[in-house]
Design a protein around this motif. Structure first.
Motif, PDB file in Angstrom:
ATOM      1  N   PRO A 170       5.637  -1.537   2.932  1.00 28.28           N
ATOM      2  CA  PRO A 170       4.826  -2.617   3.257  1.00 28.28           C
ATOM      3  C   PRO A 170       3.667  -2.819   2.265  1.00 28.28           C
ATOM      4  N   THR A 171       3.310  -1.938   1.203  1.00 29.92           N
ATOM      5  CA  THR A 171       2.224  -1.904   0.263  1.00 29.92           C
ATOM      6  C   THR A 171       2.654  -2.069  -1.092  1.00 29.92           C
ATOM      7  N   SER A 175       7.892   4.273   2.604  1.00 26.37           N
ATOM      8  CA  SER A 175       7.264   4.231   1.064  1.00 26.37           C
ATOM      9  C   SER A 175       7.764   4.731   0.268  1.00 26.37           C
ATOM     10  N   GLN A 211      10.732  -5.932   4.364  1.00 34.60           N
ATOM     11  CA  GLN A 211      10.622  -5.715   2.818  1.00 34.60           C
ATOM     12  C   GLN A 211      10.490  -7.102   2.183  1.00 34.60           C
ATOM     13  N   ALA A 269       7.526  -0.443   9.487  1.00 35.87           N
ATOM     14  CA  ALA A 269       6.797  -1.155   8.158  1.00 35.87           C
ATOM     15  C   ALA A 269       7.813  -0.558   6.984  1.00 35.87           C
ATOM     16  N   GLN A 281       2.510 -10.513   2.084  1.00 36.79           N
ATOM     17  CA  GLN A 281       2.641  -9.175   2.464  1.00 36.79           C
ATOM     18  C   GLN A 281       1.633  -8.766   3.596  1.00 36.79           C
ATOM     19  N   PHE A 328       9.277  -9.730   3.801  1.00 44.77           N
ATOM     20  CA  PHE A 328       8.507 -10.495   4.503  1.00 44.77           C
ATOM     21  C   PHE A 328       9.027 -11.357   5.560  1.00 44.77           C
ATOM     22  N   ALA A 336       1.940  -8.471   7.814  1.00 47.48           N
ATOM     23  CA  ALA A 336       1.493  -7.282   8.596  1.00 47.48           C
ATOM     24  C   ALA A 336       0.881  -7.885   9.918  1.00 47.48           C
ATOM     25  N   ILE A 347       7.437  -5.230   9.724  1.00 43.26           N
ATOM     26  CA  ILE A 347       7.223  -5.747   8.615  1.00 43.26           C
ATOM     27  C   ILE A 347       8.368  -5.644   7.556  1.00 43.26           C
TER      28      ILE A 347
END
Length: 243
Positions: free
Chosen positions: A185-186, A214, A98, A182, A165, A100, A169, A96
């Protein structure tokens, strides 16, 4: 009778005395020892510029270490050609990014199924027919709250940043990869969408290892282990000093 397993069967990623420097520049990453077990869900955090994305690029085989050894799924990346690393990434890794990296004119389902176009192994694990693969992609998007957008056949360019996003995923998860990487990813998701996203990611990646980056350390409790980049770089400095 109990059957013993090789150590390599238990380890997904190992990095030993790894350094990375951009060509002609100073070392920007130095990791003495990192091991991620198969099936382990690792939360990686650190300040901007601490080398998180660089480390993910090394694990994914996008970058090559300047020194040291990186082993992913029993493959020594330093001994592999660029084409061999690309094949390993296509067959066994879900990434995933950053940014996309969706194809803007393709639909949601077409974007999700891109790994199946580049990897026969991913395609076979997704479904034996095009219809089965399409169904699997739609079901995955539905669990991420995007069934309506997928059924309408919207192009990725028509989605919000948060929706894009989630499509990224789903693309990483399709075909049951052994390792999910990832990178933030959020970052574009609100609270409710973030919780749904993490629930779906960890559920779908149940048997896979996950490296989740994250800045939001409040998410660390959802994972098996939390590691900071300062700990990794600090461990390297201590190891060098003790030699």
């Amino acid at each position: 009778m109990k059957v013993s397993r090789r150590v390599s069967d238990l380890i997904c990623v190992s990095a030993k005395d790894v350094k990375f420097a951009w060509r002609g520049g100073r070392t920007v990453l130095a990791v003495a020892d990192l091991q991620i077990d198969r099936g382990e869900k690792l939360f990686l955090h650190g300040a901007s510029g601490s080398g998180k994305s660089t480390l993910l690029g090394l694990i994914a085989g996008v970058f090559s270490a300047s020194a040291g050894e990186i082993n992913v799924l029993d493959h020594a990346l330093g001994t592999m050609s660029a084409a061999e690393r690309d094949r390993l990434r296509a067959d066994a890794l879900g990434v995933i990014f950053q940014q996309f990296n969706l194809v803007p004119y393709l639909t949601l389902i077409e974007n999700v199924l891109l790994p199946c176009r580049f990897s026969a192994a991913r395609a076979a694990r997704t479904g034996s027919t095009t219809k089965a693969q399409t169904t699997a992609a739609l079901e995955l998007l539905a669990r991420l709250g995007l069934r309506g957008e997928a059924e309408e056949g919207r192009p990725a360019s028509a989605l919000s940043v948060g929706q894009q996003q989630r499509v990224a995923a789903a693309r990483a998860l399709i075909g049951a990869p052994s390792l999910i990487i990832a990178d933030e990813p959020t970052s574009a998701l609100d609270g409710a969408s973030r919780e749904t996203f993490i629930d779906t990611l960890l559920s779908e990646a149940k048997a896979a290892s996950v490296v989740f980056v994250s800045h939001d350390v409040s998410l660390a409790s959802r994972f098996d282990r939390s590691v900071s980049m300062s700990e990794l770089n600090g461990a390297f400095a201590s190891a060098v000093a003790g030699r």
